[in-house]
Write an enzyme that holds these catalytic residues in place. Structure first.
Site, short mmCIF file in Angstrom:
data_model
loop_
_atom_site.label_atom_id
_atom_site.label_comp_id
_atom_site.label_asym_id
_atom_site.label_seq_id
_atom_site.Cartn_x
_atom_site.Cartn_y
_atom_site.Cartn_z
N ASP A 212 0.70 -1.36 0.14
CA ASP A 212 -0.13 -0.01 0.07
C ASP A 212 0.72 1.29 0.11
O ASP A 212 0.16 2.28 0.51
CB ASP A 212 -1.01 0.08 1.25
CG ASP A 212 -0.06 0.04 2.41
OD1 ASP A 212 0.96 0.04 2.56
OD2 ASP A 212 -0.75 -0.16 3.63
N GLU B 275 0.22 -9.12 -1.12
CA GLU B 275 -0.49 -8.53 -0.01
C GLU B 275 -1.76 -7.60 -0.41
O GLU B 275 -1.83 -6.46 -0.12
CB GLU B 275 0.49 -7.85 0.77
CG GLU B 275 -0.14 -7.63 2.37
CD GLU B 275 0.86 -6.69 3.11
OE1 GLU B 275 0.75 -5.45 3.05
OE2 GLU B 275 1.63 -7.21 4.03
N GLU C 296 -2.33 5.31 2.55
CA GLU C 296 -2.15 3.83 2.27
C GLU C 296 -3.60 3.12 1.79
O GLU C 296 -3.43 2.16 0.88
CB GLU C 296 -1.38 2.92 3.34
CG GLU C 296 0.04 3.34 3.50
CD GLU C 296 0.12 4.73 4.39
OE1 GLU C 296 -0.94 5.10 4.79
OE2 GLU C 296 1.27 5.06 4.49
N HIS D 281 5.04 5.43 13.07
CA HIS D 281 5.30 6.34 12.07
C HIS D 281 4.18 6.82 11.12
O HIS D 281 4.35 7.50 10.17
CB HIS D 281 6.29 5.50 11.05
CG HIS D 281 5.51 4.40 10.18
ND1 HIS D 281 4.80 4.72 9.18
CD2 HIS D 281 5.66 3.16 10.74
CE1 HIS D 281 4.31 3.36 8.85
NE2 HIS D 281 4.67 2.41 9.82
N ARG E 240 1.55 8.58 9.22
CA ARG E 240 1.16 9.89 8.78
C ARG E 240 0.11 10.35 9.49
O ARG E 240 0.23 11.77 9.98
CB ARG E 240 1.12 10.25 7.27
CG ARG E 240 2.10 10.45 6.75
CD ARG E 240 1.53 10.73 4.86
NE ARG E 240 2.74 11.23 4.11
CZ ARG E 240 3.78 10.74 4.00
NH1 ARG E 240 3.99 9.49 4.37
NH2 ARG E 240 4.74 11.21 3.20
N HIS F 211 11.91 5.74 13.62
CA HIS F 211 11.74 5.89 12.31
C HIS F 211 12.49 7.10 11.59
O HIS F 211 12.45 8.17 12.43
CB HIS F 211 10.37 5.94 11.95
CG HIS F 211 10.00 5.81 10.45
ND1 HIS F 211 10.35 6.74 9.47
CD2 HIS F 211 9.19 4.72 9.79
CE1 HIS F 211 10.07 6.23 8.39
NE2 HIS F 211 9.45 5.20 8.54
#
Ligand code: UD1
Ligand code: UDP
Length: 374
Positions: free
Chosen positions: A97, A119, A133, A215, A217, A248
């Site tokens: 994604d 996936e 995503e 991490h 967004r 990250h």
């Protein structure tokens, strides 16, 4: 004539999950397989390439500091053109994604290749969570000719969207193939690793280890600050625990996390760990707090409870089985659930049973057999 494969990925999780597929295809004489990395990530991608000993045939090297989605998408699509023209692949494989998956999917379609989505079919059906995503994965699903769905549930989602059933294969998640390979290598005699040695020297492993990553967004800003406050609360209330947080490299994560947590007793901030040290640490952990997709899939295989700092997940299987709990980014919710896992042994036991809803380690073999039979 050999069938021509082009396997493309760009970020750490894609690399981990595609590495076993790269290895499997390179072992097959009936395919000519090339690997292209967009390098949407750089250091975090290179860590994975090193561990799995993969040398890409093409490297678009697109990462820029604090990059944005507009230029990232445009640069990847443009960068793929010469690669696709040179390789002329029959099949282009993309994963999951990310912006790399979506942009390479579009480019592969423009080149007339069959796009294979590894996936496939995970959904929240809320395009803002996870952002971007969920949209990337839905779009890649529309583009793809073949869909490798990790679970029956992800196949169901695709069928509901009127995807041709013959184009879908339930494979399990290739992350379990990677995890089993990784654990085997890390536990083999003679294996040495500077990061594991560093962790062993810095951390008292007799304490209860809480492993943290984050991490997403949509958690940047207030959500991440709340998570840090909850971690501070736990560290202060439980001096016998050790929180380890591989941070990250995204500046929107690294900046605030270091500002809020550097120097707090019982909290160790380290740079992103290479895969072997990370899975070694997962195995040593008492519980995990994360918003990562991949970690939600790996942890149940290791019997580690996971508190997920999100309000929705496209991975409902482990939530249904009770090893993964969604806690969002509310300070009180994260703090209280962590405390409950530390204090209540029965509750801890109920969340730490071994489950493997995401695969048996044979996912890539199923994908290779499917493509061979086309
Ligand atoms: C990306 C993916 C996300 C995936 C995550 C895995 C998109 C939109 N986001 O998010 O789906 O879950 O990777 O970690 O596809 N950086 C470095 N070195 C690195 C990696 C990142 O310095 O090795 C920094 C750079 O400043 C870069 C920034 O992080 O610009 C953001 O990277 P990006 O890939 O755009 O977003 P992630 O948050 O990593
Ligand atoms: N991981 C790693 N080192 C770290 C943190 C995570 O190797 O310091 C691995 C983890 O085991 C999992 C993957 O990276 O396989 C998850 O990546 P990430 O959380 O960045 O992305 P997501 O899965 O959320 O897309």
């Amino acid at each position: 004539m050999k069938k021509k494969n082009l396997i493309v990925f760009g970020t750490r999780p894609e690399a981990i999950k595609m590495a076993p597929l790269v290895k499997a295809f390179l072992n097959e004489d009936c395919f000519d397989t090339k690997v292209c990395v967009t390098a949407q990530h750089r250091e975090m991608l290179d860590q994975v390439l090193d561990f799995f000993e993969i040398t890409p045939d093409y490297d678009l090297d697109v990462m820029k500091p604090n990059q944005n989605l507009y230029s990232l998408t445009a640069t990847i699509i443009e960068g793929m053109k010469p690669v696709l023209e040179e390789v002329q692949p029959d099949y282009v494989y993309v994963h999951g994604d990310t912006t790399t998956s979506m942009a390479v999917g579009i480019a592969g379609f423009y080149a007339g290749a069959k796009v294979c989505h590894v996936e496939a079919g995970l959904r929240t059906y809320d395009r803002q969570y996870p952002f971007p995503e969920e949209f990337n994965r839905q779009l890649t699903g529309r583009i793809a000719d073949y869909h490798f769905a990790p679970t029956k549930g992800s196949k169901e989602n695709l069928l509901q969207e009127r995807t041709d059933e013959k184009s879908i294969l339930v494979t399990g998640n290739t992350v379990i193939d990677a995890l089993l390979f990784g654990i085997d290598k890390v536990t083999s005699t003679g294996y040495s690793d500077a990061e594991i040695e560093m962790l062993t020297s810095k951390v008292d492993l007799s304490k209860k280890i809480i492993l943290v990553t984050g991490h997403r967004r949509e958690n940047h800003g207030e959500g991440l600050m709340n998570i840090c406050t909850a971690l501070k609360n736990v560290a202060e209330a439980y001096p016998n625990t050790q929180i380890i947080y591989p941070v990250h490299l995204n500046p929107n994560v690294k900046g605030p996390v270091h500002e809020l947590l550097a120097g707090v007793a019982n909290i160790l901030l380290v740079p992103p760990l290479a895969y072997p040290a990370f899975i070694w640490l997962m195995e040593k952990s008492y519980l995990i707090i994360t918003d990562s997709g991949g970690i939600q899939e790996e942890a149940p295989s290791l019997g580690k409870p996971v508190l997920v700092t999100r309000t929705t997940t496209e991975r409902p299987e482990a939530v249904a089985e009770g090893t993964v709990l969604l806690v969002g980014t509310d300070i009180e919710e994260i703090t209280s659930k962590t405390k409950q896992l530390l204090d209540d042994e029965t509750y801890y036991a109920s969340m730490s049973e071994l489950h493997n809803p995401y695969g048996d380690g044979k996912s890539v073999a199923r994908i290779v057999d499917f493509i061979k039979a086309l």
